[in-house]
Design a protein around this motif. Structure first.
Motif, short mmCIF file in Angstrom:
data_model
loop_
_atom_site.label_atom_id
_atom_site.label_comp_id
_atom_site.label_asym_id
_atom_site.label_seq_id
_atom_site.Cartn_x
_atom_site.Cartn_y
_atom_site.Cartn_z
N LEU A 37 0.85 -1.17 0.00
CA LEU A 37 0.00 0.00 0.00
C LEU A 37 0.90 1.24 0.00
N VAL A 38 0.65 2.15 -0.94
CA VAL A 38 1.43 3.39 -1.03
C VAL A 38 0.49 4.55 -0.72
N LEU A 39 0.88 5.38 0.24
CA LEU A 39 0.11 6.54 0.64
C LEU A 39 0.91 7.80 0.33
N ILE A 40 0.24 8.82 -0.17
CA ILE A 40 0.88 10.08 -0.53
C ILE A 40 0.10 11.21 0.12
N ASP A 41 0.83 12.17 0.68
CA ASP A 41 0.19 13.32 1.31
C ASP A 41 0.88 14.60 0.85
N TYR A 42 0.11 15.49 0.25
CA TYR A 42 0.67 16.75 -0.27
C TYR A 42 0.69 17.87 0.76
N ASP A 43 0.06 17.68 1.91
CA ASP A 43 0.03 18.71 2.95
C ASP A 43 1.04 18.46 4.06
N TYR A 44 1.78 17.38 3.99
CA TYR A 44 2.68 16.96 5.07
C TYR A 44 3.60 18.08 5.54
N LEU A 45 4.20 18.80 4.62
CA LEU A 45 5.18 19.84 4.99
C LEU A 45 4.53 21.16 5.41
N ARG A 46 3.22 21.24 5.32
CA ARG A 46 2.54 22.51 5.64
C ARG A 46 2.71 22.92 7.09
N ASP A 47 2.51 21.96 8.00
CA ASP A 47 2.62 22.26 9.43
C ASP A 47 2.70 20.96 10.22
N PRO A 48 3.10 21.03 11.49
CA PRO A 48 3.24 19.81 12.31
C PRO A 48 1.94 19.02 12.44
N ARG A 49 0.81 19.70 12.50
CA ARG A 49 -0.47 19.00 12.62
C ARG A 49 -0.73 18.12 11.40
N SER A 50 -0.46 18.65 10.20
CA SER A 50 -0.65 17.87 8.97
C SER A 50 0.28 16.67 8.94
N ALA A 51 1.52 16.86 9.36
CA ALA A 51 2.48 15.76 9.38
C ALA A 51 2.04 14.67 10.34
N THR A 52 1.65 15.06 11.54
CA THR A 52 1.19 14.09 12.54
C THR A 52 -0.04 13.34 12.05
N SER A 53 -0.97 14.05 11.45
CA SER A 53 -2.19 13.42 10.93
C SER A 53 -1.87 12.36 9.89
N PHE A 54 -0.98 12.68 8.95
CA PHE A 54 -0.63 11.71 7.91
C PHE A 54 0.06 10.49 8.50
N GLU A 55 1.00 10.70 9.40
CA GLU A 55 1.71 9.56 9.98
C GLU A 55 0.79 8.70 10.84
N THR A 56 -0.17 9.31 11.50
CA THR A 56 -1.14 8.55 12.29
C THR A 56 -2.03 7.72 11.36
N ARG A 57 -2.49 8.31 10.26
CA ARG A 57 -3.29 7.55 9.27
C ARG A 57 -2.47 6.40 8.68
N ALA A 58 -1.19 6.66 8.42
CA ALA A 58 -0.33 5.61 7.88
C ALA A 58 -0.19 4.46 8.87
N ALA A 59 -0.09 4.77 10.15
CA ALA A 59 0.03 3.73 11.17
C ALA A 59 -1.23 2.87 11.22
N VAL A 60 -2.39 3.50 11.09
CA VAL A 60 -3.66 2.75 11.07
C VAL A 60 -3.66 1.78 9.89
N ARG A 61 -3.27 2.27 8.72
CA ARG A 61 -3.25 1.42 7.53
C ARG A 61 -2.20 0.32 7.66
N ALA A 62 -1.06 0.63 8.27
CA ALA A 62 -0.01 -0.37 8.48
C ALA A 62 -0.53 -1.51 9.36
N ARG A 63 -1.28 -1.17 10.39
CA ARG A 63 -1.87 -2.21 11.24
C ARG A 63 -2.88 -3.04 10.45
N GLU A 64 -3.69 -2.37 9.63
CA GLU A 64 -4.72 -3.07 8.85
C GLU A 64 -4.13 -4.13 7.93
N ILE A 65 -2.99 -3.84 7.31
CA ILE A 65 -2.40 -4.80 6.38
C ILE A 65 -1.29 -5.62 7.04
#
Length: 160
Positions: A37-65
Motif C-alpha cells: 500500500l502506497v500513501l501520498i500526502d501533499y500537505d505533510y510539509l505545511r505544518d506539524p499537525r498535517s504531518a502528525t495526521s498523515f503519519e497517524t493515518r499511515a500507522a492505522v493502515r499499516a496495522r490493517e495490512i
C-alpha cells in the motif's frame, strides 16, 4: 538492509523524484504486509499537525495490512551544523549558504529494525533536479520527534 526493503526504498525514492521533477513535494510511505500500500500526502510539509495526521493515518493502515516493512520519505532542506542536522520544508526560494535539498527517508523491517538515510540532490540552472544515489547513515542517529516517519514508528510500537 535486506533486498526486499531496498527494493521498497528504491520504489519510494523513484516516486518522490518524479514528484519533485513535477514541482510537487509530497510525503510518501510504502507499506508492505499482506499487500503493498502506497500513501501520498501533499500537505505533510505545511505544518506539524498535517504531518502528525498523515503519519497517524499511515500507522492505522499499516496495522490493517499487518505491515512487516515500510519506507517513509519526504523532501527537505538540510542545514548541517557541528553535531546536528537541522531541516526545514522545501520551497521555491533559493537555497541559502550551507543548505542542501534532500529526500529524507526512514525504513523499517521487522527482522532488521530501523534505518535512516537521504538522497541529496542539486538543481541545474534551469531548476531541473539532479539526484544522487540513496545513502544510508552508518553512524548512530538520534532522530528528533519531527523526523519524517518518527511518529509512524511511535504509533506502531507504542504498546510493544
Amino acid at each position: 538492509m535486506n533486498a526486499e526493503t531496498a527494493a521498497l526504498l528504491f520504489d519510494v525514492v523513484e516516486r518522490l523524484q518524479k514528484n519533485i521533477v513535477a514541482r510537487d513535494r509530497p510525503a510518501i510511505v510504502a507499506l508492505e504486509g499482506e499487500r503493498r500500500l502506497v500513501l501520498i500526502d501533499y500537505d505533510y510539509l505545511r505544518d506539524p499537525r498535517s504531518a502528525t495526521s498523515f503519519e497517524t493515518r499511515a500507522a492505522v493502515r499499516a496495522r490493517e495490512i499487518q505491515a512487516t516493512r515500510w519506507v517513509f520519505a519526504v523532501p527537505l532542506v538540510w542545514v548541517t551544523a557541528p553535531d546536528v542536522v537541522y531541516s526545514r520544508a522545501v520551497s521555491n526560494l533559493p537555497l541559502r549558504e550551507g543548505e542542501q535539498e534532500t529526500i529524507t527517508w526512514m525504513s523499517f523491517d521487522e527482522s532488521e529494525g530501523v534505518d535512516y538515510g537521504r538522497v541529496p540532490y542539486a538543481r541545474r540552472p534551469g531548476g531541473e533536479p539532479v539526484f544522487d544515489d540513496p545513502e544510508m547513515f552508518a553512524v548512530g542517529v538520534r532522530p528528533a520527534p519531527t523526523m519524517p516517519g518518527h511518529m509512524l514508528l511511535q504509533e506502531l510500537f507504542q504498546n510493544s
